[in-house]
Design a protein around this motif. Structure first.
Motif, mmCIF file in Angstrom:
data_model
loop_
_atom_site.group_PDB
_atom_site.id
_atom_site.type_symbol
_atom_site.label_atom_id
_atom_site.label_comp_id
_atom_site.label_asym_id
_atom_site.label_seq_id
_atom_site.Cartn_x
_atom_site.Cartn_y
_atom_site.Cartn_z
ATOM 1 N N GLU A 1 21.198 36.191 30.002
ATOM 2 C CA GLU A 1 22.376 36.348 30.585
ATOM 3 C C GLU A 1 23.424 36.690 29.324
ATOM 4 O O GLU A 1 23.295 35.908 28.311
ATOM 5 C CB GLU A 1 22.937 35.051 31.108
ATOM 6 C CG GLU A 1 24.307 34.715 31.404
ATOM 7 C CD GLU A 1 24.789 35.914 32.559
ATOM 8 O OE1 GLU A 1 24.412 36.414 33.506
ATOM 9 O OE2 GLU A 1 25.862 36.298 32.182
ATOM 10 N N ASN B 1 29.563 35.928 39.117
ATOM 11 C CA ASN B 1 30.562 35.727 39.932
ATOM 12 C C ASN B 1 30.878 34.635 40.530
ATOM 13 O O ASN B 1 31.989 34.526 41.420
ATOM 14 C CB ASN B 1 30.887 37.200 40.822
ATOM 15 C CG ASN B 1 31.204 38.466 40.012
ATOM 16 O OD1 ASN B 1 32.436 38.477 39.358
ATOM 17 N ND2 ASN B 1 30.544 39.349 39.948
ATOM 18 N N TYR C 1 31.757 30.928 52.404
ATOM 19 C CA TYR C 1 31.027 31.182 53.669
ATOM 20 C C TYR C 1 29.522 31.152 53.615
ATOM 21 O O TYR C 1 29.058 31.654 52.450
ATOM 22 C CB TYR C 1 31.654 32.115 54.311
ATOM 23 C CG TYR C 1 31.310 33.534 54.208
ATOM 24 C CD1 TYR C 1 29.885 34.022 54.539
ATOM 25 C CD2 TYR C 1 32.006 34.341 53.536
ATOM 26 C CE1 TYR C 1 29.616 35.200 54.002
ATOM 27 C CE2 TYR C 1 31.705 35.385 53.010
ATOM 28 C CZ TYR C 1 30.572 36.385 53.257
ATOM 29 O OH TYR C 1 30.050 37.547 52.976
ATOM 30 N N THR D 1 23.165 41.944 43.801
ATOM 31 C CA THR D 1 24.097 42.866 44.134
ATOM 32 C C THR D 1 24.042 44.084 43.034
ATOM 33 O O THR D 1 25.275 44.771 43.017
ATOM 34 C CB THR D 1 25.700 42.085 44.198
ATOM 35 O OG1 THR D 1 25.716 41.415 43.032
ATOM 36 C CG2 THR D 1 25.864 41.392 45.432
ATOM 37 N N MET E 1 26.429 42.691 48.567
ATOM 38 C CA MET E 1 25.500 41.512 49.643
ATOM 39 C C MET E 1 25.981 40.048 49.415
ATOM 40 O O MET E 1 26.877 39.810 48.402
ATOM 41 C CB MET E 1 24.018 41.606 48.855
ATOM 42 C CG MET E 1 23.228 42.561 48.990
ATOM 43 S SD MET E 1 21.636 42.252 48.108
ATOM 44 C CE MET E 1 20.794 43.533 47.983
ATOM 45 N N VAL F 1 25.762 35.962 49.722
ATOM 46 C CA VAL F 1 24.930 34.936 48.861
ATOM 47 C C VAL F 1 23.341 34.929 49.439
ATOM 48 O O VAL F 1 22.544 35.021 48.825
ATOM 49 C CB VAL F 1 25.508 33.669 48.873
ATOM 50 C CG1 VAL F 1 24.565 32.439 48.231
ATOM 51 C CG2 VAL F 1 26.762 33.730 48.000
HETATM 52 C C1 LIG Z 1 35.779 38.564 46.961
HETATM 53 C C2 LIG Z 1 34.399 38.210 47.339
HETATM 54 C C3 LIG Z 1 34.018 37.132 47.923
HETATM 55 C C4 LIG Z 1 32.899 36.677 48.212
HETATM 56 N N1 LIG Z 1 32.776 35.595 48.878
HETATM 57 C C5 LIG Z 1 31.685 35.051 49.252
HETATM 58 C C6 LIG Z 1 31.296 33.912 50.180
HETATM 59 O O1 LIG Z 1 32.251 33.415 50.581
HETATM 60 N N2 LIG Z 1 30.002 33.895 50.686
HETATM 61 C C7 LIG Z 1 28.833 34.438 50.337
HETATM 62 O O2 LIG Z 1 27.849 34.445 50.676
HETATM 63 N N3 LIG Z 1 29.257 35.666 49.454
HETATM 64 C C8 LIG Z 1 30.410 35.830 48.873
HETATM 65 N N4 LIG Z 1 30.578 36.829 48.011
HETATM 66 C C9 LIG Z 1 29.281 37.611 47.443
HETATM 67 C C10 LIG Z 1 28.792 37.100 46.189
HETATM 68 O O3 LIG Z 1 29.729 36.798 45.387
HETATM 69 C C11 LIG Z 1 27.604 37.531 45.776
HETATM 70 O O4 LIG Z 1 26.579 37.774 46.642
HETATM 71 C C12 LIG Z 1 26.827 37.026 44.625
HETATM 72 O O5 LIG Z 1 27.739 36.677 43.654
HETATM 73 C C13 LIG Z 1 26.060 38.009 44.023
HETATM 74 O O6 LIG Z 1 25.231 37.399 42.940
HETATM 75 P P1 LIG Z 1 24.446 38.162 41.762
HETATM 76 O O7 LIG Z 1 23.552 37.424 40.845
HETATM 77 O O8 LIG Z 1 23.800 39.608 42.423
HETATM 78 O O9 LIG Z 1 25.680 39.046 40.972
HETATM 79 P P2 LIG Z 1 26.690 38.292 39.944
HETATM 80 O O10 LIG Z 1 27.052 37.185 40.480
HETATM 81 O O11 LIG Z 1 27.743 39.387 39.417
HETATM 82 O O12 LIG Z 1 25.706 38.047 38.617
HETATM 83 C C14 LIG Z 1 25.207 39.126 37.510
HETATM 84 C C15 LIG Z 1 25.123 38.140 36.445
HETATM 85 O O13 LIG Z 1 24.454 39.457 35.440
HETATM 86 C C16 LIG Z 1 24.969 39.242 34.210
HETATM 87 N N5 LIG Z 1 24.688 40.554 33.495
HETATM 88 C C17 LIG Z 1 25.340 41.787 33.980
HETATM 89 N N6 LIG Z 1 24.965 42.797 32.929
HETATM 90 C C18 LIG Z 1 23.938 42.043 32.353
HETATM 91 C C19 LIG Z 1 23.355 42.527 31.233
HETATM 92 N N7 LIG Z 1 23.467 43.915 30.752
HETATM 93 N N8 LIG Z 1 22.757 41.617 30.409
HETATM 94 C C20 LIG Z 1 22.764 40.252 30.664
HETATM 95 N N9 LIG Z 1 23.361 39.807 31.640
HETATM 96 C C21 LIG Z 1 23.925 40.930 32.621
HETATM 97 C C22 LIG Z 1 26.483 38.870 34.609
HETATM 98 O O14 LIG Z 1 27.264 38.331 33.311
HETATM 99 C C23 LIG Z 1 26.438 37.966 35.564
HETATM 100 O O15 LIG Z 1 26.133 36.662 35.038
HETATM 101 C C24 LIG Z 1 32.081 37.396 47.739
HETATM 102 C C25 LIG Z 1 31.983 38.505 47.156
HETATM 103 C C26 LIG Z 1 33.326 39.047 46.678
HETATM 104 C C27 LIG Z 1 33.526 40.168 46.040
#
Ligand SMILES: Cc1cc2nc3c(=O)[nH]c(=O)nc-3n(C[C@H](O)[C@H](O)[C@H](O)COP(=O)(O)OP(=O)(O)OC[C@H]3O[C@@H](n4cnc5c(N)ncnc54)[C@H](O)[C@@H]3O)c2cc1C
Ligand code: SF4
Ligand code: SF4
Ligand code: SF4
Lengths: 597, 128
Positions: A182, A190, A198, A480, A485, A487
């Protein structure tokens, strides 16, 4: 002359052709008897027959029996799409002790009987031509050995959001060692925020904390926070990840599989886009969620010293952009995709706002309400009952925002729901419902040659047939990093990636389809033209070899790095380099067979 | 069976994209003419110019290459393919061949309408 990793057999080629009726799906249109009869006359075909269901155990037994008792050593099956039963028939060949690559599958259902219902003669003729082409291909096919690579039993996961954590737990629970990289100092990506999400109505932080504590307590997971990946070398089974650790030291860790869970960034509008940055009261949805979380005022939302009585939410900001209507961010493409989560997230936030401050007036300006998914529609119904005023604008029209001298805004939009009436809303704040953009991983993309879709997210090979797999062997995507997508979808995708990693490493050796480039040293002139065609570092190099007692320069393929794209094949004049199982000679013979028919 | 006298169209599809796209056309029970023959390859970038010219000289009336365009999972393959088709056109012109007989297009796994449109367009070219 056989290609290098093939096993040429001295036995005469004995080909069997099986034509499947598919219970009428094929035989109602195609005259299968005539097809089998015609093929039985074709050179080198020993057996040509038809049967009701080739995929049934009786059908498979027929093939096994002909291999075992009739000496059949090449098999052509004309049936449905190979996507459905290629593996079924490969396994039948395996059970009969025949090399699984000595079988060709011809599609006469999806690409013949189903599309030529009005032309039975034409469909029959076509089936004959396609099967003859299949025979020509299999005549030129040698037995191939699956590629075996000794696999490092560690999985490297890039990104410590919920996707990375979930994938790490799936792998670790199956007994694999995991290195979770990380780049930030905390896990959660995020979702590292206090607001509710939700559909479970729990805080985002609680999801992160729960997964985070499982990750931290799992002895199989090595957590590497503040890690910056510098480069990745190697291939499936044996990758090397070079990174700078917490103490600014350069380190290398080996892994058999890589899972990319690099997530997304929130779309940031440019200055002036929907009046963004022209006033502190034009905010994005993620900003608004924070404002709402932090507001401790009892009766109405107080922000920057102002009581917020009316708010307009504008959907699709930075998503579903249109050519000629929107301006892309500098150096970027238009984001034509739908960010999928923002409609539900906006409605969910509005409902929470209405619970905290029931008297706030809400105008929700959307184009299409995409509250898809389990029970998400009920959030929309709830918002409707909460007196939210919905304004449906045409997709190609952008609402106009005008600031008045008193600091409030006039937001004007066409409303399709009231027969294109112009609606003007006077509000204290505008919330731009911004969506997702791919996180900036261009350094990894360049270094690892990762395929990206036109949207910029990482591109899986096939949505249905090979989900979460990249064309680069041994590299999977989770969450994502692949596209918008929520959660639940993220966790599901991450689990899939984890399971695929576990299944690839389930044996000490990785077995790969051998459809990679092979060089015939005798034919290779050492011209080197193929090298510049190959985009995969280290897949194709020139080397000195002793051929027929003399040292000569020849092209050499690294089987673990070659993806079998065939770019090198086209430029090789003497046809020394070919993709095994898909050679130019095979294709030319197939096309000739079709042309002649 | 007697030889099919209709002009033949060869459709070159990719295993991961347009071949499943051609299947989707069948699954939707849409229809096109039976003088069309679909073959699948990992990526059409493997074919040299001569492959097309030979096929078009030896009895194939028209070829449609259904690539994955910029969504191609193979690094660098699409620009190379596009460049190769351009140089095939140059060679075809030198041989006085109608370059419309070779068409490169992008078809994904669900592009059923575009698939049918491309075939209909090529039917017009080969009928002329
Ligand atoms: C406005 C908004 C509201 C939302 N509300 C909801 C909700 O209410 N309910 C719901 O189910 N979903 C919601 N979502 C969706 C939810 O945020 C995502 O599904 C979730 O955060 C995706 O997780 P992830 O691990 O794929 O990505 P991320 O949360 O983006 O995590 C990616 C991680 O990878 C790390 N990273 C990136 N590049 C590198 C690299 N090169 N080296 C090392 N680490 C790296 C980043 O630092 C980060 O920690 C919402 C999204 C948005 C945009
Ligand atoms: S989910 Fe809704 S707000 Fe988000 S891009 Fe799609 S339609 Fe627009
Ligand atoms: S292009 Fe062909 S002949 Fe030239 S080096 Fe490569 S494999 Fe050998
Ligand atoms: S098939 Fe593709 S990856 Fe393999 S050596 Fe040739 S150009 Fe390189």
């Amino acid at each position: 002359m056989s290609l290098l990793n093939t096993v040429e057999s001295a036995e005469p080629k004995k080909i069997a052709v099986y034509v499947c009726h598919c219970g009428g799906n094929i035989s109602d249109i195609i005259d299968v008897k005539k097809v089998a009869q015609t093929l039985s006359q074709y050179p080198q075909v020993s057996i040509a027959t038809e049967y009701a269901f080739m995929c049934s155990s009786n059908g498979q037994d027929m093939v096994i029996n002909d291999i075992t008792n009739q000496g059949v050593n090449r098999v052509v099956i004309a049936a449905c799409s190979p996507a459905l039963h290629e593996t079924t028939f490969r396994n039948a060949l395996k059970r009969a002790g025949l090399n699984i690559y000595l079988y060709e599958h011809v599609n006469i259902r999806e690409q013949a009987s189903w599309v030529h219902k009005q032309d039975k003669d034409g469909a029959t003729h076509k089936a004959i031509a396609l099967i003859k082409a299949g025979v020509e291909k299999i005549i030129r096919q040698d037995a191939l050995d699956e590629i075996k690579i000794i696999a490092n039993q560690r999985v490297a996961i890039v990104g410590g959001g919920i996707a990375g954590m979930r994938a790490a737990l799936s792998c670790a629970r199956a007994g694999l060692k995991v290195s979770l990289f990380e780049k930030r100092s905390t896990l959660g990506g995020n979702l590292n925020r206090e607001s509710l999400i939700y559909p479970t109505n729990q805080t985002a932080q609680s999801v992160v904390d729960q997964l985070g504590s499982e990750v931290k307590n799992n002895p199989n997971i090595d957590l590497l926070l503040n890690a910056k990946i510098v480069s990745v070398n190697g291939f499936a089974g044996s990758f090397q990840i070079n990174f700078i650790d917490l103490d600014s030291k350069e380190q290398t860790i080996g892994s058999g599989v890589i899972i990319l869970a690099t997530g997304f960034d929130h779309y940031k509008p440019y200055e002036g886009e929907y009046a963004y940055k022209t006033s502190p009261f034009i905010v994005t949805l993620p900003d608004f969620t924070k404002i709402l979380d932090q507001s401790a005022q009892p009766k109405a939302l107080l922000y920057e010293g102002k009581t917020i009585k009316n708010i307009a939410f504008i959907h699709c900001v930075g998503s579903r952009q249109m050519d000629g209507v929107d301006t892309p961010l500098e150096g970027k493409n238009l984001n034509e995709y739908c960010s999928r989560v923002c409609c539900t997230s906006a409605i969910f936030t509005i409902n929470n706002l209405k619970i905290k401050y029931p008297n706030t007036g809400i105008f929700d300006i959307y184009s299409d309400m995409r509250t898809y998914g389990l029970e998400h529609e009920s959030l929309y119904e709830k918002a409707s009952k909460n007196d939210v005023l919905f304004i449906r604008r045409p997709l190609e029209e952008r609402p106009q925002i005008e600031q008045r001298p008193d600091g409030t805004f006039n937001v004007t939009s066409t409303d399709v729901l009231s027969w294109n009436e112009q609606i003007e809303a006077n509000v204290d704040m505008v919330v731009l419902v911004t969506g997702m953009v791919p996180s900036d991983i261009s350094d990894l993309v360049d270094n690892m040659k990762l395929p990206r879709s036109t949207d910029g997210f990482l591109q899986e090979v096939h949505l249905k047939l090979r989900p979460v797999e990249l064309a680069n062997k041994g590299i999977y995507i989770a969450g994502t990093s692949q596209g918008p997508m929520d959660v639940i979808e993220t966790l599901n995708a991450a689990n899939t990636a984890g399971v695929k990693a576990v299944s690839l490493l389930s044996l000490p050796e990785i077995l790969m389809d051998p459809f990679i480039a092979v060089v015939d040293d005798d034919k290779c002139t050492g011209c080197g033209l193929c090298i510049s065609e190959c985009s995969y570092d280290g897949a194709l190099t020139m080397t000195d070899k002793i051929v027929n007692g003399k040292t000569k320069k020849v092209a050499q393929v690294n089987g673990a790095l070659c993806v079998g794209c065939g770019a090198c094949v086209a430029v090789c004049q003497p046809r020394a380099i070919q993709v095994a199982g898909w050679t130019l000679d095979q294709f030319e013979a197939m096309v000739d067979a079709i042309a002649k028919e | 069976m007697t030889k099919d006298s209709r002009p033949k169209i060869l459709v070159i599809t990719t295993s991961h994209s347009s071949y499943p796209g051609a299947n989707a056309v069948g699954q939707a029970r849409l229809a096109y003419d039976s003088n069309t023959y679909i073959i699948r390859v990992p990526d059409p970038v493997m074919f040299p110019e001569e492959f097309y010219i030979k096929a078009l000289t030896n009895g194939i009336a028209g070829i449609i290459i259904m690539s994955s365009g910029s969504d191609c999972p193979y690094e660098g393959a699409y620009p190379r393919l596009a460049a190769r088709i351009q140089s095939t056109y140059t060679k075809m012109k030198a041989l006085n061949m109608n370059i419309n007989r070779l068409k490169i297009t992008t078809i994904c796994t669900v592009c059923t309408e575009s698939f049918l449109k491309e075939i209909a367009n090529m039917e017009k070219v080969v009928a002329a």
